[in-house]
Design a protein around this motif. Structure first.
Motif, PDB file in Angstrom:
ATOM      1  N   LEU A 119       0.830  -1.200   0.000  1.00 21.36           N
ATOM      2  CA  LEU A 119       0.000   0.000   0.000  1.00 21.36           C
ATOM      3  C   LEU A 119       0.863   1.248   0.000  1.00 21.36           C
ATOM      4  O   LEU A 119       0.644   2.185  -0.781  1.00 21.36           O
ATOM      5  N   LEU A 120       1.869   1.237   0.874  1.00 24.76           N
ATOM      6  CA  LEU A 120       2.753   2.387   0.980  1.00 24.76           C
ATOM      7  C   LEU A 120       3.346   2.723  -0.375  1.00 24.76           C
ATOM      8  O   LEU A 120       3.287   3.863  -0.845  1.00 24.76           O
ATOM      9  N   PHE A 121       3.892   1.700  -1.035  1.00 26.06           N
ATOM     10  CA  PHE A 121       4.570   1.957  -2.298  1.00 26.06           C
ATOM     11  C   PHE A 121       3.588   2.249  -3.419  1.00 26.06           C
ATOM     12  O   PHE A 121       3.856   3.066  -4.286  1.00 26.06           O
ATOM     13  N   THR A 122       2.444   1.593  -3.389  1.00 24.14           N
ATOM     14  CA  THR A 122       1.456   1.869  -4.417  1.00 24.14           C
ATOM     15  C   THR A 122       1.103   3.341  -4.405  1.00 24.14           C
ATOM     16  O   THR A 122       1.104   4.016  -5.442  1.00 24.14           O
ATOM     17  N   ILE A 123       0.850   3.849  -3.205  1.00 21.72           N
ATOM     18  CA  ILE A 123       0.433   5.243  -3.113  1.00 21.72           C
ATOM     19  C   ILE A 123       1.589   6.185  -3.418  1.00 21.72           C
ATOM     20  O   ILE A 123       1.446   7.133  -4.198  1.00 21.72           O
ATOM     21  N   LEU A 124       2.751   5.883  -2.854  1.00 20.21           N
ATOM     22  CA  LEU A 124       3.893   6.780  -3.059  1.00 20.21           C
ATOM     23  C   LEU A 124       4.364   6.796  -4.510  1.00 20.21           C
ATOM     24  O   LEU A 124       4.930   7.781  -4.976  1.00 20.21           O
ATOM     25  N   VAL A 125       4.167   5.722  -5.220  1.00 17.70           N
ATOM     26  CA  VAL A 125       4.561   5.699  -6.626  1.00 17.70           C
ATOM     27  C   VAL A 125       3.460   6.295  -7.498  1.00 17.70           C
ATOM     28  O   VAL A 125       3.726   7.059  -8.428  1.00 17.70           O
ATOM     29  N   ALA A 126       2.211   5.967  -7.164  1.00 18.65           N
ATOM     30  CA  ALA A 126       1.114   6.405  -8.030  1.00 18.65           C
ATOM     31  C   ALA A 126       0.929   7.921  -7.976  1.00 18.65           C
ATOM     32  O   ALA A 126       0.632   8.541  -8.996  1.00 18.65           O
ATOM     33  N   VAL A 147       8.057 -10.559   1.068  1.00 20.21           N
ATOM     34  CA  VAL A 147       7.419  -9.245   1.016  1.00 20.21           C
ATOM     35  C   VAL A 147       8.138  -8.318   0.048  1.00 20.21           C
ATOM     36  O   VAL A 147       7.521  -7.699  -0.819  1.00 20.21           O
ATOM     37  N   LEU A 148       9.461  -8.236   0.165  1.00 21.51           N
ATOM     38  CA  LEU A 148      10.191  -7.207  -0.572  1.00 21.51           C
ATOM     39  C   LEU A 148      10.272  -7.422  -2.086  1.00 21.51           C
ATOM     40  O   LEU A 148      10.139  -6.457  -2.833  1.00 21.51           O
ATOM     41  N   PRO A 149      10.497  -8.645  -2.572  1.00 20.36           N
ATOM     42  CA  PRO A 149      10.599  -8.777  -4.033  1.00 20.36           C
ATOM     43  C   PRO A 149       9.354  -8.279  -4.766  1.00 20.36           C
ATOM     44  O   PRO A 149       9.447  -7.815  -5.901  1.00 20.36           O
ATOM     45  N   GLY A 150       8.208  -8.337  -4.135  1.00 21.34           N
ATOM     46  CA  GLY A 150       6.993  -7.845  -4.790  1.00 21.34           C
ATOM     47  C   GLY A 150       6.487  -6.573  -4.133  1.00 21.34           C
ATOM     48  O   GLY A 150       5.293  -6.332  -4.097  1.00 21.34           O
ATOM     49  N   ALA A 151       7.403  -5.774  -3.608  1.00 19.26           N
ATOM     50  CA  ALA A 151       6.974  -4.618  -2.804  1.00 19.26           C
ATOM     51  C   ALA A 151       6.169  -3.600  -3.605  1.00 19.26           C
ATOM     52  O   ALA A 151       5.279  -2.951  -3.075  1.00 19.26           O
ATOM     53  N   VAL A 152       6.495  -3.434  -4.888  1.00 20.46           N
ATOM     54  CA  VAL A 152       5.763  -2.462  -5.707  1.00 20.46           C
ATOM     55  C   VAL A 152       4.903  -3.207  -6.723  1.00 20.46           C
ATOM     56  O   VAL A 152       5.393  -3.633  -7.758  1.00 20.46           O
ATOM     57  N   PRO A 153       3.630  -3.401  -6.420  1.00 23.49           N
ATOM     58  CA  PRO A 153       2.756  -4.098  -7.361  1.00 23.49           C
ATOM     59  C   PRO A 153       2.319  -3.153  -8.472  1.00 23.49           C
ATOM     60  O   PRO A 153       1.461  -2.293  -8.267  1.00 23.49           O
ATOM     61  N   ILE A 154       2.930  -3.310  -9.642  1.00 25.43           N
ATOM     62  CA  ILE A 154       2.736  -2.329 -10.715  1.00 25.43           C
ATOM     63  C   ILE A 154       1.272  -2.225 -11.150  1.00 25.43           C
ATOM     64  O   ILE A 154       0.762  -1.136 -11.403  1.00 25.43           O
ATOM     65  N   PHE A 155       0.616  -3.378 -11.195  1.00 21.75           N
ATOM     66  CA  PHE A 155      -0.772  -3.335 -11.627  1.00 21.75           C
ATOM     67  C   PHE A 155      -1.602  -2.452 -10.690  1.00 21.75           C
ATOM     68  O   PHE A 155      -2.391  -1.623 -11.134  1.00 21.75           O
ATOM     69  N   ASN A 156      -1.381  -2.613  -9.397  1.00 21.17           N
ATOM     70  CA  ASN A 156      -2.091  -1.778  -8.431  1.00 21.17           C
ATOM     71  C   ASN A 156      -1.718  -0.313  -8.588  1.00 21.17           C
ATOM     72  O   ASN A 156      -2.553   0.581  -8.437  1.00 21.17           O
ATOM     73  N   VAL A 157      -0.435  -0.063  -8.893  1.00 21.94           N
ATOM     74  CA  VAL A 157       0.005   1.313  -9.098  1.00 21.94           C
ATOM     75  C   VAL A 157      -0.776   1.938 -10.246  1.00 21.94           C
ATOM     76  O   VAL A 157      -1.262   3.072 -10.157  1.00 21.94           O
ATOM     77  N   LEU A 158      -0.932   1.181 -11.329  1.00 18.58           N
ATOM     78  CA  LEU A 158      -1.658   1.721 -12.478  1.00 18.58           C
ATOM     79  C   LEU A 158      -3.112   2.022 -12.124  1.00 18.58           C
ATOM     80  O   LEU A 158      -3.659   3.066 -12.514  1.00 18.58           O
ATOM     81  N   LEU A 159      -3.735   1.134 -11.362  1.00 20.35           N
ATOM     82  CA  LEU A 159      -5.112   1.364 -10.914  1.00 20.35           C
ATOM     83  C   LEU A 159      -5.199   2.664 -10.117  1.00 20.35           C
ATOM     84  O   LEU A 159      -6.049   3.526 -10.360  1.00 20.35           O
ATOM     85  N   MET A 160      -4.297   2.774  -9.177  1.00 23.55           N
ATOM     86  CA  MET A 160      -4.284   3.917  -8.274  1.00 23.55           C
ATOM     87  C   MET A 160      -3.994   5.206  -9.035  1.00 23.55           C
ATOM     88  O   MET A 160      -4.624   6.232  -8.800  1.00 23.55           O
ATOM     89  N   LEU A 161      -3.063   5.097  -9.936  1.00 24.68           N
ATOM     90  CA  LEU A 161      -2.645   6.244 -10.734  1.00 24.68           C
ATOM     91  C   LEU A 161      -3.827   6.784 -11.543  1.00 24.68           C
ATOM     92  O   LEU A 161      -4.105   7.983 -11.577  1.00 24.68           O
TER      93      LEU A 161
END
Lengths: 295, 555
Positions: free
Chosen positions: A89-96, A146-160
């Motif tokens: 969640l943290l990374f999804t939001i911070l990246v998106a 946890v860490l290898p998949g820390a940034v779920p790109i698909f979720n980032v795109l949704l959020m973005l």
């Protein structure tokens, strides 16, 4: 008028019947597993259990609660979900958030976006992934899951997309009042993004709960397996049929491949998801739709 | 504004790093200690290497050895033990001076995948427990230690005796240019024998005699399907139980067809039994039986578990499985003590005796990483396991090492090897003891089997399967019959899969499964078998046959 509405009523009834049948079909495997878990193993081996337990017994549940491995793995899975979902969640939001800005405001935005999308299309592969995790010293720790998949790109795109769909005026008003990026994100964007946050939470929650392969690859001992890996390994063991099975293996399989125990394990393992799903589901439908429509 | 948004990625990166490092620091601590131990060990060990030793001499100072472990059920461990610390690992350290640690422990089912990742990452443990394919890769990459000398020097008489069984076949697949590159776990080939399991209680009910020929087998199957053997007045039974994996070897052997077995033909060439004309005759008969309704009409969509469900529900009276079949039907006896599954040798359709087809089955290959200072430690570990279970100390310590509760504790030894073909020998002893009542000359294991059988005869239905595996009328008894009457055809190809096998055998297996099921279903005529043979050869079969002949003759 009356005529059309009666036809419509028939259509509705028909619809309900069809949907109920489909819903029951989806429930069937779960009820079947539940019935098996409450039946005696003799009845299960004879295939006489369908929807209702035969020779009702609680022994498989008792065995499992005495079984440390199951409880350990359950704990590992819970820890993994808590850590994994928070990190995701943290990374999804911070990246998106920054990527949702226009190219005029954030000049290298496209370059960053491409880097992220690139990793969605091309992965390093199993061995390089393993080597990275190993060299980082993560083997056998919950962080390897946890860490290898820390940034779920698909979720980032949704959020973005969701962020982009929000009215620009919201942001401008916040800026007028002197808010910076962090404050805008925290106090303005996040409160209005709850549906979409719930959606990505559910995605990563189910993903983390069900993932088994990484547990098998990165853990050094079964005591550290998450639940899904543990279940996968015992379910795998059931298939004996080739002629190379020795007497000792047959005896061993007879000891451990008890289908009633497996059924109770499977059922207990889906319980948490069953319990959480209904509460997130309303956001889920809403959030997905809103997130996918570009405003 | 621009400057602010530029800072953002930096902050994100800082966060990523800080989290990553907090993760590392924990496990780094562990890593560095193991690394230190590993470094310290060789130095101490070189000094110890001067000490000449017998098969079980203790290392002083102790050495370390890393390996990997496939975890079988927790039930195989004594209370409070773990796979990393149990009666075996303590025994190695106390009595041999070998400190065994595991790089990783995984569930049995995942072992191969995990080993593949480990091999690919190049981070090898000292003792490599691999399969034949992985062994071949390691050998070709030059990563294995030659064990010939240490084997000759250190192997105990017991271990050497095991490997001499069946003309020393066990070590042939891992011997290259006369040098041994690995030890193996070898159970002998007898337990792979095929046999026919028939419900004797149905035979008796229908007044049928025991089978003496393939014709009898077919007659019995037909009677089971049509004459209502369960006496419920419904036509709800079938003669032969099958699954989509086609366990039909026991049937085809009646026609002298050896499916999936490499046999020598009259010209001395090695050929695959799957494409020989004898198979066609067997398939034709199966097609006829299917049409009649003798075979489960839905077998093509049933897996092994489903097949066994039907058998357990009392729907079938005959199936073809190896010696361990009673484990699959033992629950039936608890429900109805009249149920009586009895094994029979495969029967012949003509005046030639039918033979079983056996193959050498290696339970595992144990090799040593090139560069490990103590290759002889592997041999010592094998000596130790053999000694504790079957040597002189077995009398007092066997129960401890086997974990009395299950008798399966040997699975937790880092490397293990059971005496080849021990089960048929045990059956011999059990049968004698049951006749004479004299148990004084029995081996340890045979005595346990004997006790189980006595328990069953005393009314403990949980032990019925032991009667049918080791009793006078049992699967091991059938195996003894094969052995004593020279009724065994051995698979000639006991080596690692050839190059073309690796790439083509999946296709060929699929082709075979599909064609055979369709022929039995009757949706393809029996003559399509000839088309299958042509396709099999074209799709890589000829190439594989060539390679197999080269390998076998080159040895």
């Amino acid at each position: 008028m009356h005529h059309t509405s009666s036809a419509y009523r028939w259509f509705l009834r028909f619809n309900y019947v069809i949907l109920t049948v489909i819903a029951l079909l989806c429930l069937f495997p779960i009820v079947n597993i539940l019935a098996i878990s409450f039946s005696s193993s003799t009845a299960v081996n004879a295939g006489s259990v369908t929807l209702w337990p035969v020779d009702f017994t609680l022994s498989s549940y008792r065995y499992m609660l005495e079984n440390n491995q199951f409880i350990h793995s359950f704990g590992t899975s819970l820890l993994r979900v808590v850590l994994g979902v928070s990190v995701n969640l943290l990374f999804t939001i911070l990246v998106a958030y920054p990527l949702s800005k226009e190219a005029a405001t954030f000049r290298s935005r496209t370059a960053y976006a491409w880097i992220f999308v690139f990793t969605m299309l091309f992965g390093g592969g199993l061995i390089p992934g393993y080597l990275v995790v190993k060299e980082m010293g993560l083997l056998d720790s919950v962080w390897a899951l946890v860490l290898p998949g820390a940034v779920p790109i698909f979720n980032v795109l949704l959020m973005l997309n969701f962020f982009r769909g929000l009215p620009k005026e919201l942001e401008e008003a916040a800026w007028m009042d002197g808010a910076g990026h962090l404050r805008t994100l925290w106090s303005v964007y996040l409160p209005v993004s709850l549906p979409s946050i719930a959606t990505v939470t559910l995605f990563s929650l189910v993903g983390h709960w069900n993932a088994w392969f990484d547990g098998m690859i990165y853990m050094r001992s079964p005591e550290h397996y998450p639940l899904a890996t543990y279940l996968q390994s015992i379910l795998q063991q059931v298939s004996v049929q080739n002629e190379n099975v020795t007497f000792e293996q047959a005896a061993l399989l007879n000891e451990i491949s008890d289908r009633t125990t497996q059924a109770s394990q499977i059922f207990l393992s889906i319980l948490p998801i069953l319990a959480i799903y209904p509460f997130l589901q309303r956001y889920f439908v809403h959030g997905l739709v809103v997130g996918s429509v570009k405003g | 504004m621009t400057s602010k948004s530029r800072k953002f990625p930096v902050m994100a990166a800082a966060l990523v790093l800080s989290i990553a490092f907090s993760g590392c620091s924990n496990s780094n601590a562990n890593n560095s200690t193991t690394a230190k131990e590993a470094n310290a060990a060789p130095a101490a060990a070189t000094a110890a290497a001067e000490v000449q030793g017998g098969p079980l001499t203790k290392y002083d100072p102790p050495i370390t050895l890393t390996s990997t472990m496939n975890e079988t059920g927790k039930e195989t461990l004594a209370e409070g033990d773990t796979h990393a610390n149990n009666v075996w690992t303590r025994g190695y350290e106390d009595e041999l001076g070998i400190k065994v640690t595991y790089d990783w422990i995984v569930a049995d089912a995942n072992y191969n995948d995990k080993m593949n990742v480990t091999l690919a990452s190049g981070d090898l443990p000292d003792v490599l427990k691999v399969n034949m394919v992985q062994f071949e890769q390691l050998y070709k990459a030059g990563m294995l230690q030659d064990l010939t000398e240490v084997y000759d020097q250190y192997a105990s008489d017991l271990v050497k005796e095991y490997y001499s069984e069946e003309d020393g076949a066990a070590l042939k697949p891992v011997t290259k240019d006369g040098k041994k590159y690995a030890m193996v776990s070898y159970g002998g080939s007898l337990d792979s024998s095929d046999m026919v399991w028939i419900r004797k209680d149905w035979l008796d009910k229908l007044g049928l005699a025991e089978p003496k020929s393939m014709q009898d087998i077919i007659k019995i199957a037909e009677a089971f399907a049509f004459n209502d053997p369960d006496g419920n007045g419904k036509k709800d039974t079938y003669g032969i139980s099958l699954s989509k994996d086609l366990p039909i070897n026991g049937f085809l052997l009646g026609y002298h067809a050896y499916l999936e077995t490499w046999i020598k033909n009259d010209q001395g060439e090695i050929v695959n039994g799957t494409i020989q004309p004898e198979v066609k005759a067997g398939l034709a008969e199966l097609q006829r039986l299917y049409k009649e309704g003798v075979i489960d009409p839905e077998f093509g969509v049933k897996d092994f578990a489903k097949q066994m469900e039907d058998v357990n529900a009392g729907k079938a009276g005959m199936f073809f499985l190896p010696q361990w079949a009673p484990f699959q039907v033992k629950d039936m006896i608890k429900k109805d003590a009249n149920v009586n599954w009895v094994p029979y040798p495969v029967q012949s359709i003509d005046d030639q005796p039918a033979k079983t087809q056996n193959h050498l089955s290696l339970g595992g290959v144990f090799a040593v990483r090139k560069g490990y200072e103590h290759p002889e430690a592997l041999i010592k570990l094998l000596n130790f396991q053999a000694e504790k279970m079957f040597g002189e100390s077995a009398a007092t310590e066997r129960a401890k090492y086997l974990n009395g509760d299950t008798g399966l504790g040997f699975q937790n030894a880092v490397v293990s090897n059971l005496p080849p073909n021990k089960n048929v020998k045990a059956q011999d002893e059990v049968e004698q003891a049951l006749k004479t009542g004299d148990t004084s000359k029995m081996g340890l294991e045979a005595k346990l089997f004997y006790d189980d059988i006595q328990a069953y005869r005393g009314g403990d239905l949980d032990k019925w399967h032991m009667e049918r595996i080791f009793g006078p009328l049992s699967s091991q008894g059938v195996i003894k019959y094969y052995r004593d009457n020279d009724l065994i055809v051995m698979n000639e190809f006991i080596y690692a899969p050839t190059k073309t096998m690796n790439s083509k055998s999946a296709t060929l297996d699929k082709l075979r499964a599909e064609t055979f099921v369709k022929i039995i279903y009757g949706s393809l005529p029996v003559d399509d078998f000839d088309k299958f043979v042509a396709n099999w050869k074209k799709l890589g079969g000829d190439e594989i046959t060539k390679e197999v002949n080269e390998v076998v003759k080159g040895q």
